[in-house]
Write a protein that holds these residues in place. Structure first.
Motif, PDB file in Angstrom:
ATOM      1  N   PHE A 376       0.810  -1.217   0.000  1.00 61.56           N
ATOM      2  CA  PHE A 376       0.000   0.000   0.000  1.00 61.56           C
ATOM      3  C   PHE A 376       0.846   1.270   0.000  1.00 61.56           C
ATOM      4  CE2 PHE A 376      -2.454   3.238   2.424  1.00 61.56           C
ATOM      5  CZ  PHE A 376      -3.478   3.420   1.517  1.00 61.56           C
ATOM      6  N   SER A 377       2.043   1.188   0.555  1.00 63.03           N
ATOM      7  CA  SER A 377       2.856   2.366   0.829  1.00 63.03           C
ATOM      8  C   SER A 377       3.443   3.006  -0.420  1.00 63.03           C
ATOM      9  CB  SER A 377       3.997   2.003   1.782  1.00 63.03           C
ATOM     10  OG  SER A 377       3.503   1.349   2.934  1.00 63.03           O
ATOM     11  N   SER A 378       3.577   4.327  -0.370  1.00 62.88           N
ATOM     12  CA  SER A 378       4.283   5.068  -1.406  1.00 62.88           C
ATOM     13  C   SER A 378       5.780   5.007  -1.133  1.00 62.88           C
ATOM     14  CB  SER A 378       3.831   6.532  -1.429  1.00 62.88           C
ATOM     15  OG  SER A 378       2.453   6.630  -1.696  1.00 62.88           O
ATOM     16  N   TYR A 379       6.565   5.112  -2.202  1.00 55.98           N
ATOM     17  CA  TYR A 379       8.011   5.038  -2.033  1.00 55.98           C
ATOM     18  C   TYR A 379       8.597   6.427  -1.830  1.00 55.98           C
ATOM     19  CZ  TYR A 379      12.951   4.263  -2.841  1.00 55.98           C
ATOM     20  OH  TYR A 379      14.312   4.225  -2.694  1.00 55.98           O
ATOM     21  N   ASP A 380       9.291   6.572  -0.705  1.00 57.01           N
ATOM     22  CA  ASP A 380      10.067   7.765  -0.398  1.00 57.01           C
ATOM     23  C   ASP A 380      11.345   7.264   0.261  1.00 57.01           C
ATOM     24  OD1 ASP A 380      11.254  10.031   0.585  1.00 57.01           O
ATOM     25  OD2 ASP A 380       9.444  10.886   1.457  1.00 57.01           O
ATOM     26  N   VAL A 403       5.609   1.132  -3.457  1.00 56.47           N
ATOM     27  CA  VAL A 403       6.638   0.167  -3.086  1.00 56.47           C
ATOM     28  C   VAL A 403       6.270  -1.234  -3.566  1.00 56.47           C
ATOM     29  CG1 VAL A 403       7.843  -0.923  -1.157  1.00 56.47           C
ATOM     30  CG2 VAL A 403       7.305   1.527  -1.073  1.00 56.47           C
ATOM     31  N   VAL A 404       7.259  -1.954  -4.093  1.00 60.15           N
ATOM     32  CA  VAL A 404       7.127  -3.379  -4.372  1.00 60.15           C
ATOM     33  C   VAL A 404       8.198  -4.099  -3.566  1.00 60.15           C
ATOM     34  CG1 VAL A 404       6.074  -3.178  -6.647  1.00 60.15           C
ATOM     35  CG2 VAL A 404       8.546  -3.169  -6.460  1.00 60.15           C
ATOM     36  N   ASP A 411      14.835 -11.349 -10.907  1.00 63.59           N
ATOM     37  CA  ASP A 411      15.717 -10.501 -10.107  1.00 63.59           C
ATOM     38  C   ASP A 411      16.884 -11.273  -9.506  1.00 63.59           C
ATOM     39  OD1 ASP A 411      14.394  -8.008 -10.373  1.00 63.59           O
ATOM     40  OD2 ASP A 411      12.854  -8.674  -8.957  1.00 63.59           O
ATOM     41  N   VAL A 412      17.944 -10.547  -9.200  1.00 69.35           N
ATOM     42  CA  VAL A 412      19.086 -11.132  -8.500  1.00 69.35           C
ATOM     43  C   VAL A 412      18.764 -11.195  -7.012  1.00 69.35           C
ATOM     44  CG1 VAL A 412      20.742 -10.359 -10.221  1.00 69.35           C
ATOM     45  CG2 VAL A 412      20.172  -8.859  -8.287  1.00 69.35           C
ATOM     46  N   ALA A 413      19.623 -11.880  -6.261  1.00 66.64           N
ATOM     47  CA  ALA A 413      19.328 -12.205  -4.867  1.00 66.64           C
ATOM     48  C   ALA A 413      19.141 -10.978  -3.981  1.00 66.64           C
ATOM     49  CB  ALA A 413      20.442 -13.086  -4.297  1.00 66.64           C
ATOM     50  N   TYR A 414      19.785  -9.866  -4.320  1.00 65.73           N
ATOM     51  CA  TYR A 414      19.684  -8.670  -3.472  1.00 65.73           C
ATOM     52  C   TYR A 414      18.233  -8.265  -3.255  1.00 65.73           C
ATOM     53  CZ  TYR A 414      19.745  -3.739  -2.160  1.00 65.73           C
ATOM     54  OH  TYR A 414      19.514  -2.540  -1.521  1.00 65.73           O
ATOM     55  N   SER A 420      15.020  -5.239   1.385  1.00 60.85           N
ATOM     56  CA  SER A 420      15.253  -4.498   0.143  1.00 60.85           C
ATOM     57  C   SER A 420      13.973  -3.815  -0.329  1.00 60.85           C
ATOM     58  CB  SER A 420      15.779  -5.426  -0.950  1.00 60.85           C
ATOM     59  OG  SER A 420      17.082  -5.868  -0.633  1.00 60.85           O
ATOM     60  N   ARG A 421      14.124  -2.575  -0.780  1.00 62.42           N
ATOM     61  CA  ARG A 421      12.981  -1.793  -1.246  1.00 62.42           C
ATOM     62  C   ARG A 421      13.124  -1.510  -2.737  1.00 62.42           C
ATOM     63  NH1 ARG A 421      12.423   3.549   1.966  1.00 62.42           N
ATOM     64  NH2 ARG A 421      10.187   3.282   1.524  1.00 62.42           N
ATOM     65  N   ASP A 422      12.008  -1.529  -3.423  1.00 63.40           N
ATOM     66  CA  ASP A 422      11.967  -1.151  -4.825  1.00 63.40           C
ATOM     67  C   ASP A 422      10.609  -0.496  -5.066  1.00 63.40           C
ATOM     68  OD1 ASP A 422      12.768  -0.798  -7.400  1.00 63.40           O
ATOM     69  OD2 ASP A 422      12.827  -2.923  -7.939  1.00 63.40           O
ATOM     70  N   TYR A 423      10.398   0.059  -6.235  1.00 63.41           N
ATOM     71  CA  TYR A 423       9.122   0.712  -6.503  1.00 63.41           C
ATOM     72  C   TYR A 423       8.763   0.605  -7.976  1.00 63.41           C
ATOM     73  CZ  TYR A 423      11.679   4.661  -8.562  1.00 63.41           C
ATOM     74  OH  TYR A 423      12.471   5.432  -9.351  1.00 63.41           O
TER      75      TYR A 423
END
Length: 452
Positions: A376-380, A403-404, A411-414, A420-423
């Protein structure tokens, strides 16, 4: 005589108003509530944990500093939402759109039930003999004037006829024709559905905005949404240049071979609409049986997702502990891209079935790998610095970056690490992003420290 009257009044007051409570404050009883675990979900007991990177920030993003936070208890889907489950949503929307179109045309043409043809699909709230006082009021003041079609009662008791050979009349054929592409847009003799008509409408209240506002009416904070629900199957082509993925485009969402695989090609807005529909669908069933409504289904916050992914393990790199992606037998623990260009090294080329590999200690499957998941969260990048330490949730309506989490099959393991955060942008869809939903637990008697 006055004494008798006064005595009768006192007795009436004691009997009529006391109702056996002996004049004590006993509260008002509501509907009986019997908690039940939603199908396919598991209970994640509330508690505190260290959110963020517990080891070196290898990517030097500096967007997940360690922070102790506390979250409340909630239910979470054991697996990512599957193609089969999402198809239930798509087909419900499709059927509802068809029934509404049939009912509207039946009313415009003056057709009524009993005469056959499209009239059998007319609105069911036009029979004044069986209307309640409220239904008659709404009909006289709104429905009879052609207003508020979305609030009318469509007929769900009669089956929709899909075979063109069995259409009952030309009005029915006219409506059904609008649900398919024209012959010029189809090929190989296929009758292709016009999926752009599959739209789900819902409303929600911006409670946070209303709570912070100093003035304004309630209506100012009610938001109306209309979302096209069909997944974007072209993501299998658009996400990978110079790559042959047409079979996944053609078959992945609809073919039964992929029913238990996670749905992809779904945007953040579509995932949120699915959660709204799931709430509506569940509560409509309970309402028919006089049961209390359940709490809303929704996307998890970023903190809830990470807390659940950790499975009660403190400072672990992955849901199974860490820091390695292989077990003691040399087998990979998740579906991801373990080697350069070698997607199949983990025995999976694309996605795998949603209930694959071992679950974490909360019974949740594929919290790392398979598909990344919308939250649900936005990425900042700085959100950990200013968010609350109790049930942190940062969602800015104006910030389209959502955020995803969890990493995916490509994807790689990181990106599989729980911190780990991504968006991705809220209106974007990808072949490697899916989602799962949560539901708030009612009560505070289940926390992690009580279950140890």
């Amino acid at each position: 005589m006055r004494k008798i009257v006064s005595l009768v009044a006192v007795v009436a007051f004691l009997v009529g108003c006391g109702r056996g409570d002996q004049g004590q404050l006993v509260g008002v009883e509501g509907k009986k509530w019997h908690p039940e675990k939603p199908l396919g979900m598991t209970l994640v007991p509330g508690g505190s944990f260290i959110m963020g990177k517990s080891d070196d920030d290898m990517a030097a993003l500096k967007n997940a500093p360690p922070k102790t936070v506390t979250v409340r208890s909630f239910y979470m889907d054991e697996t990512e939402i599957t193609n089969s489950e999402y198809r239930q949503f798509v087909q419900w929307v499709r059927d509802s759109v068809v029934r509404m179109k049939l009912a509207i045309l039946a009313e415009e043409m003056g057709e009524t039930p009993g005469a056959g043809g499209i009239g059998d699909y007319a609105f069911t709230d036009t029979d004044e003999a069986n209307m309640s006082v409220y239904e008659k009021y709404m009909y006289d003041n709104y429905y009879s004037l052609g207003e508020g079609y979305e609030n009318r009662k469509i007929n769900k008791d009669i089956d929709i006829i899909w075979d063109t050979r069995d259409y009952p009349d030309e009005y029915y054929a006219e409506v059904m024709d609008t649900m398919y592409l024209s012959p010029e847009e189809s090929y190989n003799g296929q009758r292709t559905p016009k999926v752009t008509h599959y739209k789900f409408k819902y409303s929600w209240m911006d409670i946070s905005g209303a709570a912070r506002a100093e003035e304004g009416s309630r209506a100012d904070y009610i938001r109306q949404e209309e979302v096209q629900v069909y997944p974007d199957t072209t993501v299998w082509i658009k996400d990978f240049n110079y790559s042959y993925n047409e079979p996944m485009h053609n078959d992945y969402f609809w073919h039964d071979a992929y029913s238990d695989y996670p749905v992809v090609g779904v945007s953040w807005k579509q995932a949120r609409a699915f959660a709204q529909w799931r709430t509506l669908y569940h509560n409509s069933y309970r309402k028919e049986r006089g049961k209390h409504n359940v709490n809303s289904y929704r996307l998890p916050t970023e903190a809830e997702w990470e807390y659940a992914a950790r499975g009660g393990l403190e400072s672990a790199s992955y849901p199974w502990g860490g820091p390695y992606t292989k077990n003691d037998r040399g087998c990979f623990m998740a579906n991801f891209k373990p080697l350069r260009g070698d997607y199949a090294a983990d025995q999976a080329l694309y996605t795998v079935e949603a209930k694959s590999y071992d679950p974490n200690d909360y019974g949740l499957y594929n919290m790392a790998g398979n598909v990344s998941e919308w939250v649900f969260s936005s990425y900042d990048p700085a959100s950990y610095e200013y968010s609350s330490s109790m049930n942190p949730s940062v969602n800015d309506e104006n910030n389209m970056r959502k955020v995803v989490r969890g990493g995916s099959w490509k994807d790689v393991a990181y990106f599989l690490q729980v911190s780990s955060r991504d968006y991705e942008y809220a209106d974007s869809a990808r072949s490697y992003i899916g989602f799962r939903t949560v539901q708030d637990y009612l009560g505070t008697d289940v926390t992690l420290n009580q279950t140890r």
